[in-house]
Design a protein around this motif. Structure first.
Motif, PDB file in Angstrom:
ATOM      1  N   ALA A 113      21.190  10.174  30.997  1.00  9.42           N
ATOM      2  CA  ALA A 113      21.889   9.301  31.938  1.00  9.42           C
ATOM      3  C   ALA A 113      21.740   9.804  33.365  1.00  9.42           C
ATOM      4  O   ALA A 113      21.444   9.025  34.286  1.00  9.42           O
ATOM      5  N   ARG A 114      21.912  11.097  33.564  1.00  9.74           N
ATOM      6  CA  ARG A 114      21.834  11.660  34.915  1.00  9.74           C
ATOM      7  C   ARG A 114      20.418  11.532  35.476  1.00  9.74           C
ATOM      8  O   ARG A 114      20.232  11.225  36.668  1.00  9.74           O
TER       9      ARG A 114
ATOM     10  N   LEU B 174      19.813   7.682  36.286  1.00  5.45           N
ATOM     11  CA  LEU B 174      20.583   7.230  37.441  1.00  5.45           C
ATOM     12  C   LEU B 174      20.108   7.892  38.717  1.00  5.45           C
ATOM     13  O   LEU B 174      20.059   7.269  39.778  1.00  5.45           O
ATOM     14  N   LYS B 175      19.741   9.172  38.643  1.00  7.90           N
ATOM     15  CA  LYS B 175      19.236   9.876  39.821  1.00  7.90           C
ATOM     16  C   LYS B 175      17.932   9.248  40.313  1.00  7.90           C
ATOM     17  O   LYS B 175      17.653   9.221  41.516  1.00  7.90           O
TER      18      LYS B 175
ATOM     19  N   VAL C  29      19.945  -0.809  35.793  1.00  7.84           N
ATOM     20  CA  VAL C  29      21.102  -0.794  34.887  1.00  7.84           C
ATOM     21  C   VAL C  29      21.349  -2.232  34.417  1.00  7.84           C
ATOM     22  O   VAL C  29      21.402  -3.152  35.249  1.00  7.84           O
TER      23      VAL C  29
ATOM     24  N   LEU D 176      26.595   2.838  42.078  1.00  5.50           N
ATOM     25  CA  LEU D 176      25.234   2.565  41.627  1.00  5.50           C
ATOM     26  C   LEU D 176      24.309   2.305  42.811  1.00  5.50           C
ATOM     27  O   LEU D 176      23.150   2.744  42.819  1.00  5.50           O
TER      28      LEU D 176
ATOM     29  N   LEU E 198      23.276   5.453  44.387  1.00  3.09           N
ATOM     30  CA  LEU E 198      22.227   6.128  43.616  1.00  3.09           C
ATOM     31  C   LEU E 198      20.904   5.374  43.659  1.00  3.09           C
ATOM     32  O   LEU E 198      19.891   5.867  43.145  1.00  3.09           O
TER      33      LEU E 198
ATOM     34  N   CYS F 189      20.437   2.358  42.248  1.00  7.07           N
ATOM     35  CA  CYS F 189      20.272   1.593  41.004  1.00  7.07           C
ATOM     36  C   CYS F 189      20.644   0.126  41.226  1.00  7.07           C
ATOM     37  O   CYS F 189      21.736  -0.167  41.732  1.00  7.07           O
TER      38      CYS F 189
ATOM     39  N   LEU G 239      29.550   3.880  31.659  1.00 10.06           N
ATOM     40  CA  LEU G 239      28.518   3.917  32.693  1.00 10.06           C
ATOM     41  C   LEU G 239      29.086   4.423  34.017  1.00 10.06           C
ATOM     42  O   LEU G 239      28.484   5.285  34.683  1.00 10.06           O
TER      43      LEU G 239
ATOM     44  N   ALA H  84      28.001   7.749  36.214  1.00 10.17           N
ATOM     45  CA  ALA H  84      27.553   7.656  37.607  1.00 10.17           C
ATOM     46  C   ALA H  84      28.434   8.493  38.526  1.00 10.17           C
ATOM     47  O   ALA H  84      27.937   9.204  39.414  1.00 10.17           O
TER      48      ALA H  84
END
Length: 377
Positions: free
Chosen positions: A210-211, A214-215, A220, A236, A239, A241, A348, A352
Motif C-alpha cells: 500500500a505504501r 500510494l507513494k 485508486v 490522496l 500523494l 493519486c 484506504l 494514506a
C-alpha cells in the motif's frame, strides 16, 4: 496405514490430530457421530479408513465453530426429501445462537460503558460499580437502567477520549506493527465494535504494498460511487493519486444494486479487465465484483498492487474473501459477513494517512520479513 489395516483409538487420534483425544472419540460414539467400533480379541477398539475420514470431518466442523448437535445434523446421510428438515433444524440452531450473541452483546455493552470511560468519568464509574453489586431483580425491570442514569448524564460534561477508551478495550496488540495497529484502531472507531480486530486479515506484505503504490501516485479505485466518495481526496491528492469508480453510475448506492448491475451489464466487466497494473482497489459492497477481481488476477488479466476486499453479504461475501486470500496479491479483508463501503474507505484512508504522517516508519517490514529493510524509493 495401508488399505484394510486397523488401528487403535490412540493411533486414530494421532492420525487425525486437531487436539482430539480418546475420551472425545468415546463421547462421539455415545452421541452417534461415530459408528460403533470393531473390537480386537482383547476387546480393544479398532478403526479403519472410514472412521478416520469421519473423525476428520467432525474435527474440521468443530474448528469451523459448529456444536456437536449441529455436526450430527450435517453428517446425517439424509435423502433429498429430508433435507428440508435438516435445514429447519440448523435454522433453529442459528436463531438460538443469535439470541445468545445478543445476550453476550448486551453484557459487552455494559462492560464497555465501565471499561471505556476516561479519567473524568471514573468517579461516576465507581458509583455505578457499587450499585451493580447491590442490584436485585425488580419486577419493573428498571433497576439496571437507573444505574446508568448518572453515568449517562456525566457523558456530556467533556469530549470523549477515544484513545483512553481503546486502551482499556482493545486486546493486546504489542506484537502487531505500529501502522497495522493504527489501521485496526480506525476500523474499530468506524464501526464501534472492538471484536472486529479478531476478523481483520492482512497479508504480510499488505502495508508495504500500500505504501509503495500510494507513494508512487498510483490509481485508486472504489467499486461504487458511495465507496469512492468516502475516500480522503485531500490526502490522496497530496500523494498524487487519482480516484476512479469501477461501477461509475450514481444510481448504484447499495450492495444489491451493485450485484445486479455488475451481472447485467458487460461494460463493468470490460472496465474491470482494463484496470492498470499497480492500482489500489477498495471493494466495499459487491461480492461479485471481488470474485471477478480474483478470477482476473488468476487469469493474469489484472495485477493490482493491493486489494481491500470488504464486500457485505451472507453467502457470497465470505467465500469471495477466502478466495482473495488465496490469490497471492497483497490484501486487507474482514473475514465472514462483516464489511461495507465505510470500512473499505476507512482502510484506504488510514493507510494514506500513515504514509503522510509516518513516512519513515518501517515497523511493518519486521512483520513482513523478520528484519528491518529499507523501503523502496
Amino acid at each position: 496405514m495401508q488399505q484394510g489395516d486397523l488401528i487403535t483409538i490412540k493411533e486414530l487420534t494421532q492420525t487425525v490430530g486437531g487436539g482430539v483425544t480418546p475420551r472425545m472419540v468415546r463421547h462421539y460414539h455415545q452421541l452417534g457421530l461415530l459408528a460403533p467400533p470393531r473390537r480386537s480379541r482383547g476387546n480393544y477398539r479398532l478403526y479403519g479408513e472410514a472412521d478416520i475420514r469421519q473423525l476428520a470431518r467432525i474435527v474440521a466442523l468443530k474448528q469451523q465453530g459448529f456444536q456437536l448437535n449441529h455436526i450430527r445434523q450435517l453428517l446425517r446421510g439424509t435423502p433429498s426429501t429430508e433435507m428440508g428438515g435438516t435445514i429447519a433444524h440448523l435454522q433453529q440452531q442459528y436463531w438460538e445462537l443469535t439470541d445468545k450473541l445478543v445476550q453476550l452483546r448486551q453484557t459487552a455493552t455494559a462492560l464497555e460503558g465501565l471499561l471505556g470511560c476516561d479519567e473524568p468519568s471514573q468517579p461516576v464509574r465507581d458509583r455505578a460499580l457499587a450499585r451493580l453489586r447491590e442490584l436485585e431483580v425488580q419486577a419493573d425491570e428498571l433497576g439496571s437502567a437507573r444505574i446508568w442514569d448518572e453515568f449517562d448524564a456525566a457523558t456530556g460534561a467533556h469530549p470523549e477520549d477515544f484513545h483512553a477508551a481503546l486502551q482499556q478495550l482493545l486486546p493486546d496488540l504489542q506484537e502487531r506493527p505500529e501502522i497495522e495497529v493504527d489501521l485496526l484502531r480506525e476500523l474499530v472507531l468506524a464501526c464501534g465494535d472492538t471484536s472486529l480486530v479478531s476478523f481483520v486479515r492482512l497479508s504480510p506484505d499488505a502495508i508495504a504494498a500500500a505504501r509503495t503504490a500510494l507513494k508512487q501516485g498510483n490509481l485508486v479505485i472504489g467499486d461504487i460511487p458511495t465507496v469512492a466518495a468516502a475516500f480522503d481526496r485531500a490526502r490522496l491528492a497530496h500523494l498524487g493519486c487519482s480516484v476512479q469508480t469501477l461501477l461509475d453510475d450514481p444510481h448504484i448506492t447499495s450492495a444489491g444494486d451493485a450485484e445486479q448491475q455488475f451481472w447485467q451489464q458487460q461494460k463493468w466487466r470490460d472496465r474491470l479487465a482494463s484496470l492498470p497494473a499497480g492500482c489500489v482497489l477498495a471493494i466495499g459492497y459487491s461480492p461479485s465484483v471481488l470474485m471477478a477481481v480474483c478470477e482476473a488476477i488468476a487469469a493474469n488479466e489484472i495485477a493490482p498492487a493491493l486489494a481491500i476486499g470488504m464486500p457485505i453479504g451472507f453467502g457470497h461475501a465470505p467465500a469471495t474473501k477466502r478466495r482473495l486470500q488465496r490469490t497471492g496479491i497483497p490484501f486487507v479483508t474482514i473475514s465472514g459477513t462483516q464489511g461495507g463501503g465505510l470500512l473499505a474507505a476507512v482502510t484506504l484512508n488510514a493507510l494514506a494517512a500513515s504514509l503522510i504522517e509516518k513516512p519513515n516508519c518501517h515497523c511493518y517490514l519486521r512483520h513482513q520479513n523478520g528484519s528491518v529493510a529499507a523501503e523502496k524509493a
